[in-house]
Design a protein around this motif. Sequence first.
Motif, PDB file in Angstrom:
ATOM      1  N   SER A   1      -3.184   3.000  -9.109  1.00 51.68           N
ATOM      2  CA  SER A   1      -4.220   3.700  -8.351  1.00 51.68           C
ATOM      3  C   SER A   1      -3.974   3.614  -6.853  1.00 51.68           C
ATOM      4  O   SER A   1      -4.638   4.295  -6.072  1.00 51.68           O
ATOM      5  CB  SER A   1      -5.597   3.121  -8.668  1.00 51.68           C
ATOM      6  N   ILE A   2      -3.025   2.775  -6.447  1.00 50.07           N
ATOM      7  CA  ILE A   2      -2.625   2.678  -5.047  1.00 50.07           C
ATOM      8  C   ILE A   2      -1.114   2.807  -4.969  1.00 50.07           C
ATOM      9  O   ILE A   2      -0.378   2.056  -5.618  1.00 50.07           O
ATOM     10  CB  ILE A   2      -3.074   1.347  -4.412  1.00 50.07           C
ATOM     11  N   VAL A   3      -0.639   3.768  -4.184  1.00 51.44           N
ATOM     12  CA  VAL A   3       0.795   3.989  -3.980  1.00 51.44           C
ATOM     13  C   VAL A   3       1.038   4.057  -2.481  1.00 51.44           C
ATOM     14  O   VAL A   3       0.310   4.756  -1.762  1.00 51.44           O
ATOM     15  CB  VAL A   3       1.272   5.298  -4.645  1.00 51.44           C
ATOM     16  N   SER A   4       2.038   3.324  -2.014  1.00 50.53           N
ATOM     17  CA  SER A   4       2.303   3.322  -0.567  1.00 50.53           C
ATOM     18  C   SER A   4       3.754   3.624  -0.230  1.00 50.53           C
ATOM     19  O   SER A   4       4.130   3.579   0.944  1.00 50.53           O
ATOM     20  CB  SER A   4       1.903   1.974   0.040  1.00 50.53           C
ATOM     21  N   SER A   5       4.566   3.930  -1.227  1.00 52.76           N
ATOM     22  CA  SER A   5       5.955   4.279  -0.939  1.00 52.76           C
ATOM     23  C   SER A   5       6.556   5.026  -2.123  1.00 52.76           C
ATOM     24  O   SER A   5       6.053   4.940  -3.244  1.00 52.76           O
ATOM     25  CB  SER A   5       6.784   3.014  -0.647  1.00 52.76           C
ATOM     26  N   ASP A   6       7.622   5.744  -1.830  1.00 49.58           N
ATOM     27  CA  ASP A   6       8.361   6.467  -2.871  1.00 49.58           C
ATOM     28  C   ASP A   6       9.836   6.483  -2.483  1.00 49.58           C
ATOM     29  O   ASP A   6      10.399   7.524  -2.150  1.00 49.58           O
ATOM     30  CB  ASP A   6       7.815   7.897  -3.006  1.00 49.58           C
ATOM     31  N   PRO A   7      10.481   5.318  -2.503  1.00 46.30           N
ATOM     32  CA  PRO A   7      11.843   5.214  -1.976  1.00 46.30           C
ATOM     33  C   PRO A   7      12.874   6.053  -2.722  1.00 46.30           C
ATOM     34  O   PRO A   7      13.888   6.441  -2.146  1.00 46.30           O
ATOM     35  CB  PRO A   7      12.158   3.712  -2.104  1.00 46.30           C
TER      36      PRO A   7
END
Length: 261
Positions: A143-149
Motif C-alpha cells: 500500500s506504500i511504494v516509494s521507488s521503482d528501480p
Amino acid sequence: MLEAGSPLLLALAVRHSALIVTPDYRMLPESSLDELMQDIEDFWNWVQTRLPECVRNQTDGVVEVDLSRIITSGESAGGFLSLITGLNHAEGVRSVMAAYPVVDVRSSYFTVDYEKSVFGMPQMPLDMIKEHMAKVKDGRLPSIVSSDPKGERTELMFAFIQRGAYRDSFPPDQRYNAILERLEDVARFPRGGVFVMHGKDDTVVPVGGSFMLQDYLRRLDPELNFHLAVRDGEHGFDGSATLDEDWLTDGLIDAVSSWLA
C-alpha cells in the motif's frame, strides 16, 4: 546544493562542488498527492534542520553545507516537485530547474480516457488499473511504494495516462497542489529564476504544459527570469546531452548564477 539527481545534474554538481540531496516519497497511485507532498515537506524540513549535522558527521567535518544556496531540480514528476517546491519555499530557494515537468495537472491528457500512443505503446486495458488497485486494497500488493528501480511500473503509468486515471489524484479543490492555479493565487517562484527543458515530441508529458507555464508567467510574473528550452525528442531527450551544449549553457546561465551568487 542541488535537490535532485540526473547525469546532467551530476556533471553540474561536480563542476561547482555541489551537494546533491534526493528525497524519498510515497508514490501515486497507492498514496494520495497530499501524502506525497507531505513527504516532500518533511524532506525540506529535514534538509533545513538535520542535513548540515548529518553531512558534518559523515565527512568528519570536512564538508559543510551552505543552506543559503539551494537550487531545486527534477525530471517529469520530479520536475513538478521541483517547481512546486520553488513556489512553496521561494525565500529558501535561489532558483529552479525542471526537465519535462508535469505542469498542467488538469489537462485532458491526464484526466480523460481516450486513445493515446505513449512511447509507441498500445492502449493499455482499463482492467490493468482496476486489478492493480484491487490488489493494493486487499493486501496482495504494497500500500506504500516509494521507488521503482527496475521500471516495473512503467506500463501501469502508461495506463494511467492513457485512461485519464490521474483525474482522481488532482481533485479540483486542491489548488495548492496545482502549479498554474498557485500562480493565479499569487504564489511566485524564487527571484533567481526558472529554467525548464522539454522535448517537443514528448508523449509522456506533452510539451504544451511547459508552454502554458511560460504564458502564465509572462502574464502574471513578467519580471521573472524564465527560460524554456524546447528541443527535438521524446521524454528523456536529454539523456546524452552535455553541459557545454549551447542551448543548455544559455538556459542554465541565469539559474546557476543566481544559485551560486
